[in-house]
Scaffold this active site. Structure first.
Site, mmCIF file in Angstrom:
data_model
loop_
_atom_site.group_PDB
_atom_site.id
_atom_site.type_symbol
_atom_site.label_atom_id
_atom_site.label_comp_id
_atom_site.label_asym_id
_atom_site.label_seq_id
_atom_site.Cartn_x
_atom_site.Cartn_y
_atom_site.Cartn_z
ATOM 1 N N HIS A 184 0.857 -1.198 0.000
ATOM 2 C CA HIS A 184 0.000 0.000 0.000
ATOM 3 C C HIS A 184 0.887 1.240 0.000
ATOM 4 C CE1 HIS A 184 -3.145 2.880 1.121
ATOM 5 N NE2 HIS A 184 -3.970 1.953 0.691
ATOM 6 N N ASP A 189 -7.961 -5.127 -0.278
ATOM 7 C CA ASP A 189 -8.453 -5.992 -1.364
ATOM 8 C C ASP A 189 -8.140 -7.461 -1.151
ATOM 9 O OD1 ASP A 189 -7.581 -3.212 -3.191
ATOM 10 O OD2 ASP A 189 -9.614 -4.027 -3.185
HETATM 11 C C1 SDX Z 1 -6.143 0.103 -3.106
HETATM 12 O O1 SDX Z 1 -4.273 4.590 -2.192
HETATM 13 C C2 SDX Z 1 -5.235 3.991 -1.575
HETATM 14 O O2 SDX Z 1 -5.652 4.398 -0.514
HETATM 15 C C3 SDX Z 1 -5.817 2.798 -2.331
HETATM 16 C C4 SDX Z 1 -6.845 1.977 -1.574
HETATM 17 C C5 SDX Z 1 -8.107 2.774 -1.341
HETATM 18 O O3 SDX Z 1 -8.839 2.426 -0.386
HETATM 19 O O4 SDX Z 1 -8.422 3.666 -2.180
HETATM 20 O O5 SDX Z 1 -6.322 1.536 -0.327
HETATM 21 C C6 SDX Z 1 -7.273 0.746 -2.385
HETATM 22 O O6 SDX Z 1 -5.905 0.440 -4.244
HETATM 23 C C7 SDX Z 1 -5.284 -0.900 -2.373
HETATM 24 C C8 SDX Z 1 -4.098 -1.411 -3.251
HETATM 25 C C9 SDX Z 1 -4.616 -2.489 -4.194
HETATM 26 N N1 SDX Z 1 -3.533 -2.884 -5.140
HETATM 27 C C10 SDX Z 1 -2.887 -4.044 -5.036
HETATM 28 O O7 SDX Z 1 -3.074 -4.870 -4.153
HETATM 29 C C11 SDX Z 1 -1.879 -4.288 -6.180
HETATM 30 C C12 SDX Z 1 -0.580 -4.872 -5.588
HETATM 31 N N2 SDX Z 1 0.103 -3.835 -4.823
HETATM 32 C C13 SDX Z 1 1.097 -3.067 -5.487
HETATM 33 O O8 SDX Z 1 1.047 -2.953 -6.873
HETATM 34 C C14 SDX Z 1 1.581 -1.839 -4.719
HETATM 35 O O9 SDX Z 1 1.856 -2.259 -3.457
HETATM 36 C C15 SDX Z 1 0.674 -0.624 -4.678
HETATM 37 C C16 SDX Z 1 0.245 -0.204 -6.022
HETATM 38 C C17 SDX Z 1 -0.513 -0.877 -3.817
HETATM 39 C C18 SDX Z 1 1.497 0.500 -4.030
HETATM 40 O O10 SDX Z 1 2.506 0.813 -4.922
HETATM 41 P P1 SDX Z 1 3.658 1.865 -4.516
HETATM 42 O O11 SDX Z 1 3.316 2.623 -3.294
HETATM 43 O O12 SDX Z 1 3.985 2.632 -5.764
HETATM 44 O O13 SDX Z 1 4.836 0.940 -4.091
HETATM 45 P P2 SDX Z 1 5.967 0.440 -5.062
HETATM 46 O O14 SDX Z 1 5.348 -0.104 -6.306
HETATM 47 O O15 SDX Z 1 6.992 1.516 -5.192
HETATM 48 O O16 SDX Z 1 6.589 -0.802 -4.240
HETATM 49 C C19 SDX Z 1 7.663 -0.600 -3.327
HETATM 50 C C20 SDX Z 1 8.464 -1.905 -3.406
HETATM 51 C C21 SDX Z 1 8.922 -2.243 -4.810
HETATM 52 O O17 SDX Z 1 10.065 -3.047 -4.705
HETATM 53 P P3 SDX Z 1 11.552 -2.313 -4.849
HETATM 54 O O18 SDX Z 1 11.526 -1.578 -6.176
HETATM 55 O O19 SDX Z 1 11.653 -1.386 -3.658
HETATM 56 O O20 SDX Z 1 12.551 -3.457 -4.813
HETATM 57 O O21 SDX Z 1 7.636 -2.986 -2.988
HETATM 58 C C22 SDX Z 1 7.460 -3.889 -4.091
HETATM 59 C C23 SDX Z 1 7.822 -3.138 -5.337
HETATM 60 O O22 SDX Z 1 8.286 -4.035 -6.353
HETATM 61 N N3 SDX Z 1 6.044 -4.279 -4.080
HETATM 62 C C24 SDX Z 1 5.604 -5.515 -4.300
HETATM 63 C C25 SDX Z 1 4.209 -5.441 -4.142
HETATM 64 N N4 SDX Z 1 3.859 -4.181 -3.851
HETATM 65 C C26 SDX Z 1 5.003 -3.469 -3.811
HETATM 66 N N5 SDX Z 1 6.252 -6.671 -4.605
HETATM 67 C C27 SDX Z 1 5.469 -7.769 -4.759
HETATM 68 N N6 SDX Z 1 4.117 -7.775 -4.621
HETATM 69 C C28 SDX Z 1 3.458 -6.629 -4.319
HETATM 70 N N7 SDX Z 1 2.146 -6.632 -4.171
#
Ligand code: SDX
Length: 430
Positions: free
Chosen positions: A308, A365
């Site tokens: 998140h 989710d």
């Molecule tokens: C919602 O914003 C809100 O409030 C949203 C929400 C709401 O109520 O409106 O809460 C609802 O959208 C919840 C999120 C639902 N999405 C997912 O579950 C999709 C999977 N999650 C990710 O794609 C990600 O965690 C996000 C999109 C939720 C957040 O992305 P960020 O903040 O841009 O984080 P990032 O992509 O920069 O990740 C940081 C690190 C990275 O690794 P490094 O580059 O540091 O090595 O964490 C890793 C990412 O690769 N990472 C994951 C991961 N999520 C982040 N690795 C594996 N699996 C994951 N799910």
């Protein structure tokens, strides 16, 4: 306004940037005059560090896992309220009195029907049309049938009716889109049912097989919708505010929010979680295969439902939903292998350094789809359920943006393309 300043030194000049304080003690550097004073903008793609507005609707603490709507703890609201009550709180700023809630419910019943001409919209979609596509276009079309909200200046006088209308009609659009997709006759909203009962009845009642309202399913749905009702400046809410800041009407702004929510990184994640769990289950529960893919830098695959932008601990909503899963499964005597898959995946992830180092926990989710399945809602409707829940938040945030007389949103950029160059006519280009 605190008297503290941030000092920014550029060359020989030091600028003082005010530090402003939130009611919860959080602080921000106010850069609203930065360009005027320094000639420089800031760059923050994805708005990781940028506050777009002030707001008094929702408070999140990502470190402590706190979520409050209008100052009330989400845990208290989810445990003690109906979705309609929480929608009223988010829209009006205070919990409703008994009379106010009764009147709000009556408005929702009064406005639950769609204009009969709109029923033909559903005939123009193919049976496998995405319910989010139908929702976004049909909500936008509401403006053609109910344009009067544009004339009202009073944010709550005019929009209270419009809010009730949108909440009621969006629920009808969602249920009708499902009925159309399975080729069943539409079930119209009942004037004798509250929000969640009505929705479930419109979804599952059939002329040959009357739907029996299950109180536990109604309670679980109320809880899920409450947990989705607002979440400060997430992607879809920011979209609603940005579109509304141009003067676009509320229906068009909400329609854009539905489109933004549709993405699998946002509200589409609840559908993607179930698909991920089904894949793991079908793949002989090869958890490590999917966990390794998610950790592989060269693989775009992610464990959807984890991580998140704000929460760097367990999403408080996920905790509540996980407990609700156990409750509804026990009461309805359901055994869904995907719940066991979800719990084992969570267990493995919680012990994996990659996820621990990145503060990746289950988000809202991760477990929500398990409950929607238990209630009988089809997977492709899960993002629509998210939108139904988020609607009061979108409307309240849009109204707050209007009340604050927010200027049209227009971010800047850093240009990294060609420097200006001489034009060469095509005959001379070789
Ligand atoms: C919602 O914003 C809100 O409030 C949203 C929400 C709401 O109520 O409106 O809460 C609802 O959208 C919840 C999120 C639902 N999405 C997912 O579950 C999709 C999977 N999650 C990710 O794609 C990600 O965690 C996000 C999109 C939720 C957040 O992305 P960020 O903040 O841009 O984080 P990032 O992509 O920069 O990740 C940081 C690190 C990275 O690794 P490094 O580059 O540091 O090595 O964490 C890793 C990412 O690769 N990472 C994951 C991961 N999520 C982040 N690795 C594996 N699996 C994951 N799910």
């Amino acid at each position: 306004m605190s008297e503290e300043f941030a000092r920014l030194t550029i060359g020989d000049t030091t600028y003082k940037l005010p530090i402003i304080e939130a009611s919860t003690g959080e602080r921000a550097v106010d850069i609203r005059n930065l360009l005027k004073e320094t000639g420089l903008i800031t760059l923050d793609s994805g708005y990781m560090n940028t506050g777009a507005c002030t707001s008094s609707i929702t408070y999140l603490d990502g470190k402590e896992g706190i979520l409050n709507y209008r100052g009330y703890r989400i845990e208290d609201l989810a445990e003690n309220c109906s979705f309609t009550e929480v929608a009223y709180l988010i829209l009006h700023g205070d919990l409703p009195t008994f009379e106010a809630l009764k009147s709000f419910r009556q408005d929702m019943r009064r406005f639950a029907l769609l204009h009969e001409d709109m029923i033909h919209f559903f005939d123009s979609y193919p049976p496998n049309a995405s319910p989010m596509s139908i929702l976004s276009t049909t909500v936008n079309a509401l403006h053609n049938y109910y344009p009067e909200m544009n004339e009202s200046e009073d944010p709550y006088g005019g929009y209270t009716v419009t809010a009730a209308r949108l909440l009621a009609k969006t629920r009808t659009i969602a249920a009708f889109s499902y009925k159309k997709s399975i080729g069943h006759p539409l079930v119209y909203p009942s004037p004798r049912m509250n929000y969640c009962e009505n929705f479930l009845n419109m979804m599952f009642d059939r002329p040959n097989l009357p739907y029996k309202i299950i109180p536990e399913a109604v309670s679980a749905l109320n809880k899920l919708l409450i947990l989705h009702a607002d979440h400060e400046q997430n992607c879809s809410t920011s979209t609603v505010r940005l579109v509304g800041s141009s003067g676009a009407n509320l229906y068009a702004s909400i329609s854009s929010g539905v489109s933004a929510l549709w993405g699998p990184l946002h509200g589409g994640a609840n559908q993607a979680v179930i698909e991920m769990l089904e894949n793991i289950y079908a793949d002989n529960k090869d958890f490590e295969k999917y966990i390794s893919k998610a950790k592989d830098k060269n693989d775009p695959y992610r464990l959807t439902g984890f991580g998140h932008r704000v929460y760097k601990t367990f999403d408080p909503r996920a905790k509540i939903i996980k407990n609700a899963c156990d409750d509804i499964f026990e009461i309805l005597d359901i055994n869904d292998p995907l719940l066991d898959i979800a719990k084992e995946l969570e267990e493995r992830v919680s012990n994996d350094q990659y996820f621990i180092e990145r503060n990746l926990y289950p988000n809202v989710d991760f477990y929500s789809g398990i409950i929607y399945r238990a209630i009988g809602i089809p997977t492709n409707m899960f993002p629509v359920m998210f939108a139904l829940g988020r609607l009061p938040g979108w409307i309240a945030q849009w109204t707050e943006m209007k009340e604050d007389r927010t200027r049209i949103g227009r971010p800047r950029q850093l240009y990294i393309g060609h420097p200006q160059r001489e034009f060469i006519a095509i005959k001379d280009r070789g």
